[in-house]
Design an enzyme around this catalytic site. Structure first.
Site, PDB file in Angstrom:
ATOM      1  N   CYS A 132      -5.555  -5.964  15.031  1.00  0.00           N
ATOM      2  CA  CYS A 132      -5.936  -6.173  16.429  1.00  0.00           C
ATOM      3  C   CYS A 132      -5.089  -5.302  17.360  1.00  0.00           C
ATOM      4  O   CYS A 132      -3.856  -5.417  17.371  1.00  0.00           O
ATOM      5  CB  CYS A 132      -5.760  -7.640  16.796  1.00  0.00           C
ATOM      6  SG  CYS A 132      -5.926  -7.974  18.567  1.00  0.00           S
ATOM      7  N   CYS A 172      -2.782  -7.373  19.617  1.00  0.00           N
ATOM      8  CA  CYS A 172      -1.604  -7.893  18.921  1.00  0.00           C
ATOM      9  C   CYS A 172      -0.558  -6.791  18.779  1.00  0.00           C
ATOM     10  O   CYS A 172       0.639  -7.012  18.995  1.00  0.00           O
ATOM     11  CB  CYS A 172      -1.995  -8.417  17.538  1.00  0.00           C
ATOM     12  SG  CYS A 172      -3.164  -9.795  17.554  1.00  0.00           S
TER      13      CYS A 172
END
Length: 455
Positions: A375, A378
């Protein structure tokens, strides 16, 4: 927000595709559009009231697409309830002219699509939209660090086309935190990605949440090493649109197959405003501190973030279209490197999380990030989270991570309030239920305030 858009009666305009033969550049440019320059005055201009780009749907189910999902998503429902296959549409439009592609995009999405305008040769997109005779919207990201010439271009374009560009600005608190913590020119030392996330990527996310489709000026020849496989149209593999979730945003790239020289011949032929910096040797233009002229023979992207390796010359706006070298076109996603690696961050298993949930009176508070290593959001908060863990070490708060994608995703959704990656939870010492961090501000100060007020 009242937006100015251009419109006309049903003016028939035929556009032919760019020639890739050895014909002269000027003749190719003239072939693009058969409308006479004098016909411009006959295209009437009207103003429409449309919902602004930054309207967000608060009832949507948040979810983000995997980095591995760079292939075109197969199906998206049309307004009439039928399913449209954008992969097949991309193939059908492969030999279409930019004018045909623009006309198709505006016809399909109406006021729920907008042109992403950053200046430079993106004026071509606005000119094509005008030539369709259909209403259109334009938005731009104002990072706060653009050249004066770029702002003057924005003003000239608005006056030329009788429109109002919808400007998206970075969050003032995030910019303030970045500058206060790292200075005005930290990107020269540790790379441009963090600054671009704050000033460009996150404002773009807000803009796209108010749309169902967007139009970009990406071309395959802009960066052959990373953009060589851009499709004409695709389901956006990274960003979400108005309805939220996978497949909620469609991305159109009308200039994907066009060479830069042909775009410039078109701009000169149509006599439209261009950025004055082009006359000074600038080709690809971004923020003032990160852009410089290119030398004869250099590729246009060499003037962007020139102090970095050539492979890093992307800001993150088109992350889903970036092609990695050596086999990135394969259907199998590459191995993803683990993140949040630190002696101060505890890696929890599912059993560990379940035990943590059962404790009602904990000796220490726990801060846990639910993440997926692929991600980009993230990855963007990794440095902040590790720094926070260092500051909280020995102060009564354990900092942990739990990988919540794959087989653990349904469990995380049902039991851990997972909506999108990353999701951050605080397990206080006394409260049995975890408290979900509600903000997208993931800088150290914001996270520290959340922990200190609730632990």
């Amino acid at each position: 927000m009242a937006l100015a858009v251009t419109s006309s009666s049903s003016t028939a305009i035929s556009g032919s595709s760019f020639s890739r033969s050895g014909a002269s550049s000027e003749s190719k440019a003239l072939q693009i559009c058969s409308i006479r320059l004098s016909d411009r005055t006959h295209l009437s201009q009207r103003r429409y009231s449309m919902k602004p780009l930054n309207v967000e749907s608060h009832s949507r189910n948040e979810s983000w697409v995997s980095r591995a999902s760079t292939l075109i998503a197969p199906e998206v429902e049309e307004k009439g309830g039928e399913v449209e296959d954008f992969e097949q549409l991309a193939k059908k439009l492969e030999d279409a002219s930019p004018l045909e592609i623009m006309d198709k995009a505006l016809e399909r999405f109406g006021d729920e699509i907008a042109i992403a305008f950053s200046g430079a040769e993106d004026v071509a997109l606005i000119e094509y939209a005008r030539l369709t005779g259909k209403p259109f919207r334009v938005f731009s990201l104002d990072t706060g660090r653009l050249n004066p010439e770029t702002y003057r271009l924005f003003d000239a374009v608005e006056k030329q086309y009788g429109i109002r560009i919808e400007y998206m600005f970075p969050d003032a608190v995030e910019v303030q935190a970045l500058v206060r913590n790292k200075g005005l020119f930290s990107f020269y030392e540790d790379g441009h990605q963090e600054c671009c996330r704050v000033r460009k990527v996150r404002p773009l996310r807000r803009a796209l949440k108010g749309l169902k489709a967007w139009i970009t000026g990406q071309r395959k020849d802009q960066s052959p090493g990373t953009r060589s496989e851009i499709p004409i149209v695709q389901v956006d593999p990274v960003f979400e649109g108005l309805d939220g979730g996978v497949g909620s945003l469609v991305k159109w790239n009308p200039l994907a197959n066009v060479e830069g020289s042909d775009v410039w011949n078109f701009l000169r032929t149509m006599d439209v405003p261009v950025n004055a910096l082009h006359a000074q040797g600038y080709v690809s233009i971004g923020c003032e501190p990160c852009t410089r002229p290119v030398l004869p023979g250099q590729h246009e992207r060499e003037g962007r973030w020139w102090w970095e390796d050539a492979k890093a010359k992307e800001c993150g706006l088109h992350k889903g279209n970036i092609k990695e070298e050596d086999g990135a076109a394969d259907s199998k996603p590459a191995a993803v490197q683990e993140i949040f690696e630190s002696n101060n961050v505890v890696a929890l298993s599912r059993g560990g999380v379940e035990n943590l949930m059962k404790l009602e009176n904990r000796k220490e508070a726990w801060l846990v990030v639910l993440y997926a290593p692929w991600c980009p959001f993230c990855q963007a908060m990794e440095a902040s989270y590790i720094e926070l863990a260092e500051k909280l070490a020995g102060k009564g708060v354990k900092v942990a991570k739990f990988r919540a994608d794959g087989e653990q995703k349904e469990f995380a959704k049902q039991e851990l309030q997972l909506g999108s990656f990353p999701t951050i939870l605080l397990f206080p010492k006394s409260a049995p239920r975890a408290i979900k961090y509600p903000s997208e501000h993931r800088d150290v100060d914001s996270l520290m305030t959340f922990v200190n007020l609730l632990r």
